[in-house]
Design a protein around this motif. Structure first.
Motif, PDB file in Angstrom:
ATOM      1  N   PHE A 166       0.958  -1.256   0.041  1.00 15.14           N
ATOM      2  CA  PHE A 166       0.017  -0.032   0.024  1.00 15.14           C
ATOM      3  C   PHE A 166       0.864   1.433   0.045  1.00 15.14           C
ATOM      4  O   PHE A 166       0.865   1.848   1.045  1.00 15.14           O
ATOM      5  CB  PHE A 166      -0.746   0.054   1.151  1.00 15.14           C
ATOM      6  N   PRO A 167       1.542   1.623  -1.031  1.00 14.70           N
ATOM      7  CA  PRO A 167       2.557   2.557  -1.015  1.00 14.70           C
ATOM      8  C   PRO A 167       1.767   3.864  -1.313  1.00 14.70           C
ATOM      9  O   PRO A 167       0.666   3.934  -1.484  1.00 14.70           O
ATOM     10  CB  PRO A 167       3.239   2.711  -2.428  1.00 14.70           C
ATOM     11  N   ASP A 168       2.176   5.177  -0.820  1.00 17.46           N
ATOM     12  CA  ASP A 168       1.346   6.282  -0.934  1.00 17.46           C
ATOM     13  C   ASP A 168      -0.034   6.315  -0.040  1.00 17.46           C
ATOM     14  O   ASP A 168      -0.944   6.806  -0.317  1.00 17.46           O
ATOM     15  CB  ASP A 168       0.952   6.816  -2.271  1.00 17.46           C
ATOM     16  N   SER A 169       0.178   5.517   1.161  1.00 15.56           N
ATOM     17  CA  SER A 169      -1.075   5.493   2.044  1.00 15.56           C
ATOM     18  C   SER A 169      -0.779   5.939   3.413  1.00 15.56           C
ATOM     19  O   SER A 169       0.456   6.084   3.740  1.00 15.56           O
ATOM     20  CB  SER A 169      -1.427   4.018   2.247  1.00 15.56           C
ATOM     21  N   THR A 170      -2.058   6.258   3.940  1.00 18.28           N
ATOM     22  CA  THR A 170      -1.805   6.459   5.605  1.00 18.28           C
ATOM     23  C   THR A 170      -2.392   5.250   6.376  1.00 18.28           C
ATOM     24  O   THR A 170      -3.636   4.736   6.033  1.00 18.28           O
ATOM     25  CB  THR A 170      -2.595   7.687   5.932  1.00 18.28           C
ATOM     26  N   PHE A 171      -1.825   4.621   7.379  1.00 17.90           N
ATOM     27  CA  PHE A 171      -2.065   3.859   8.218  1.00 17.90           C
ATOM     28  C   PHE A 171      -3.007   4.151   9.369  1.00 17.90           C
ATOM     29  O   PHE A 171      -2.329   5.061  10.045  1.00 17.90           O
ATOM     30  CB  PHE A 171      -1.088   2.811   8.506  1.00 17.90           C
ATOM     31  N   ILE A 172      -4.204   3.631   9.802  1.00 22.30           N
ATOM     32  CA  ILE A 172      -4.777   3.900  10.976  1.00 22.30           C
ATOM     33  C   ILE A 172      -4.171   2.936  12.026  1.00 22.30           C
ATOM     34  O   ILE A 172      -4.371   1.710  11.919  1.00 22.30           O
ATOM     35  CB  ILE A 172      -6.241   3.785  10.798  1.00 22.30           C
ATOM     36  N   ILE A 173      -3.589   3.319  13.278  1.00 21.62           N
ATOM     37  CA  ILE A 173      -3.192   2.582  14.117  1.00 21.62           C
ATOM     38  C   ILE A 173      -3.625   3.030  15.430  1.00 21.62           C
ATOM     39  O   ILE A 173      -3.787   4.236  15.758  1.00 21.62           O
ATOM     40  CB  ILE A 173      -1.760   2.338  14.053  1.00 21.62           C
ATOM     41  N   GLY A 174      -3.443   2.285  16.511  1.00 20.11           N
ATOM     42  CA  GLY A 174      -3.596   2.792  17.887  1.00 20.11           C
ATOM     43  C   GLY A 174      -2.201   2.855  18.401  1.00 20.11           C
ATOM     44  O   GLY A 174      -1.285   2.565  18.061  1.00 20.11           O
ATOM     45  N   ALA A 175      -2.124   3.559  19.710  1.00 23.96           N
ATOM     46  CA  ALA A 175      -1.006   3.964  20.362  1.00 23.96           C
ATOM     47  C   ALA A 175      -0.179   2.812  20.887  1.00 23.96           C
ATOM     48  O   ALA A 175       1.119   2.894  20.734  1.00 23.96           O
ATOM     49  CB  ALA A 175      -1.414   4.557  21.913  1.00 23.96           C
ATOM     50  N   ASP A 176      -0.818   1.402  21.010  1.00 23.48           N
ATOM     51  CA  ASP A 176       0.176   0.469  21.482  1.00 23.48           C
ATOM     52  C   ASP A 176       0.840  -0.151  20.192  1.00 23.48           C
ATOM     53  O   ASP A 176       1.926  -0.396  20.271  1.00 23.48           O
ATOM     54  CB  ASP A 176      -0.809  -0.716  22.182  1.00 23.48           C
ATOM     55  N   THR A 177       0.076  -0.195  19.188  1.00 17.60           N
ATOM     56  CA  THR A 177       0.756  -0.652  17.790  1.00 17.60           C
ATOM     57  C   THR A 177       1.857   0.500  17.681  1.00 17.60           C
ATOM     58  O   THR A 177       2.975   0.099  16.910  1.00 17.60           O
ATOM     59  CB  THR A 177      -0.205  -0.451  16.460  1.00 17.60           C
ATOM     60  N   PHE A 178       1.663   1.666  17.627  1.00 19.96           N
ATOM     61  CA  PHE A 178       2.742   2.990  17.339  1.00 19.96           C
ATOM     62  C   PHE A 178       3.706   2.445  18.100  1.00 19.96           C
ATOM     63  O   PHE A 178       4.950   2.695  17.564  1.00 19.96           O
ATOM     64  CB  PHE A 178       1.879   4.236  17.675  1.00 19.96           C
ATOM     65  N   ASN A 179       3.494   2.270  19.332  1.00 22.27           N
ATOM     66  CA  ASN A 179       4.902   2.058  20.261  1.00 22.27           C
ATOM     67  C   ASN A 179       5.777   0.881  19.746  1.00 22.27           C
ATOM     68  O   ASN A 179       6.897   0.801  19.815  1.00 22.27           O
ATOM     69  CB  ASN A 179       4.585   1.660  21.615  1.00 22.27           C
TER      70      ASN A 179
END
Length: 403
Positions: A317-330
């Motif tokens: 998925f190039p040129d995309s924005t991923f929706i994630i939660g804070a735990d995944t972000f860490n």
């Protein structure tokens, strides 16, 4: 069980790995004692202790004897069968995994303890499970025989061999409630192939990547007509297991769609980093929890992949924005998450090259651990904009199991 049925199975183009615990292991001897067993059996494992089961599955199951655990066992067996059957000598063979977990009569068992048998099969485009609760009073040997017969029937059905009539050994009819309960789910070839495309490419340090799109207009369709994927048209991706999709997922999707003016594509990776792949019964349950939102404005579609890591998702998925939660972000910017095989600068470089951004949602009781080089890739949604009520998929599953 009839010898002729055994030899009919051996003459079928079927190669299997059996994984059996708690009872029914005598089926292994039945398949081997008459000769030609190697025509069918690639391997057989009996992870009998809890430690052995945990190691076999790569995790501790929620219950050791359940339909779900049987499916997990079948999936691990199927993956092992794929690994053992890559040589050209098995070309044209049909590869399956069978998992069986039983809770049979035990000495000095507690009153009211359930006796149950769960047998699952995993094939390239099929997941099935047969479950039986034993309510009549029998000896352990009699229950072992029933378990072995049920395992045999699951294998025989797949090999298009006559099954053994269980009516002589289980009690049914008026006032009797012993009944084999069956579930089967089938998927299209592009989805089934996601579990097989695990070859390490020479260009990358991970699996060859693939994707299949779900046709939301047709409940039974697992891919859209024409070329699957079209990742260049996808701009907003919500990766997750969605087991099941719940209120917080939907609120995040709605807010993300409103913020960026793009429809949300939900992504589920069938393969996992540290768990068995998702079987097709579980997959369809997850898809059902997403399909109920198919006509809502934020819904773009559902994508199935074999990309468990975000580095791999970025390639799909190039040129995309991923929706994630804070735990995944860490975890995402922690080198430990990648087993120490990559460093943070390499991760950041890869995301920048693929023009990837992240829309990060706060979660209750989760503190951000932000690398100073990361903020330029992220937009953080505060709790003022998004109210996390603490709902989790794990808690929903536990409640459903206790109903």
């Amino acid at each position: 069980m009839p010898i002729e049925h055994i030899f009919q199975i051996h003459r079928s183009p079927c190669k299997t790995v059996l994984a059996i615990t708690g009872g029914g292991a005598e089926i292994i001897g039945e398949l081997l004692r008459h000769g030609s067993g190697s025509a069918t059996l690639l391997d057989a494992v009996v992870p009998y202790s809890t430690d052995a089961m945990d190691r076999f599955l790569g995790r501790k199951p929620e219950k050791y004897c359940s339909e779900k655990t049987a499916r997990l066992m079948a999936m691990v067996a199927y993956q092992r069968a794929l690994g053992l059957s890559k040589a050209n000598e098995f070309a044209g063979q049909e590869i399956i995994g069978i998992g069986a977990t039983c809770k049979l009569k035990a000495e000095n068992e507690r009153e009211g303890r359930k006796h149950e048998i769960h047998v699952a099969i995993q094939a390239d485009c099929k997941t099935g499970v047969s479950s039986l609760e034993l309510t009549a009073d029998r000896t352990r040997e009699e229950e072992e025989k029933i378990a072995a017969l049920l395992i045999f029937n699951v294998l025989a059905r797949h090999c298009v061999v006559s099954e053994i009539d269980l009516s002589d050994v289980i009690e049914t009819g008026e006032g009797k409630n012993e009944e084999v309960i069956e579930k089967y789910e089938f998927v299209s070839r592009p989805v089934g192939d996601l579990l097989k495309q695990r070859k390490i490419s020479q260009d990358n340090n991970y699996e060859t990547l693939s994707m299949a799109r779900i046709n939301l207009k047709e409940p039974e369709a697992f891919e859209e007509p024409g070329e699957p994927g079209e990742p260049e048209k996808i701009r907003l991706v919500f990766p997750g297991s969605f087991d099941p999709c719940h209120r917080n997922h939907i609120l995040m999707a709605i807010l993300a769609s409103e913020k960026l003016g793009e429809p949300v594509h939900f992504e589920i990776s069938l393969t996992n980093v540290d768990k068995p792949p998702i079987d097709f019964i579980s997959l369809n349950q997850r898809l059902d929890s997403l399909r109920i939102h198919k006509n809502e404005n934020f819904m773009g579609g559902i994508c199935l992949t074999n990309a468990p890591l975000f580095l791999q998702k970025a390639d799909l998925f190039p040129d995309s924005t991923f929706i994630i939660g804070a735990d995944t972000f860490n975890r995402l910017f922690d080198a430990k998450y990648y087993g120490g095989t990559v460093n943070i600068p390499a991760i950041l470089k890869h995301f920048k090259e693929k023009n990837i951004r992240f829309l990060v949602f706060h979660r209750k009781s989760t503190e951000f651990c932000i690398n100073p080089d990361v903020p330029e890739l992220c937009e953080i949604v505060s709790l003022d904009e998004y109210e996390d009520d603490g709902t989790s998929s794990t808690e929903i599953r536990r409640k459903c199991e206790n109903v």
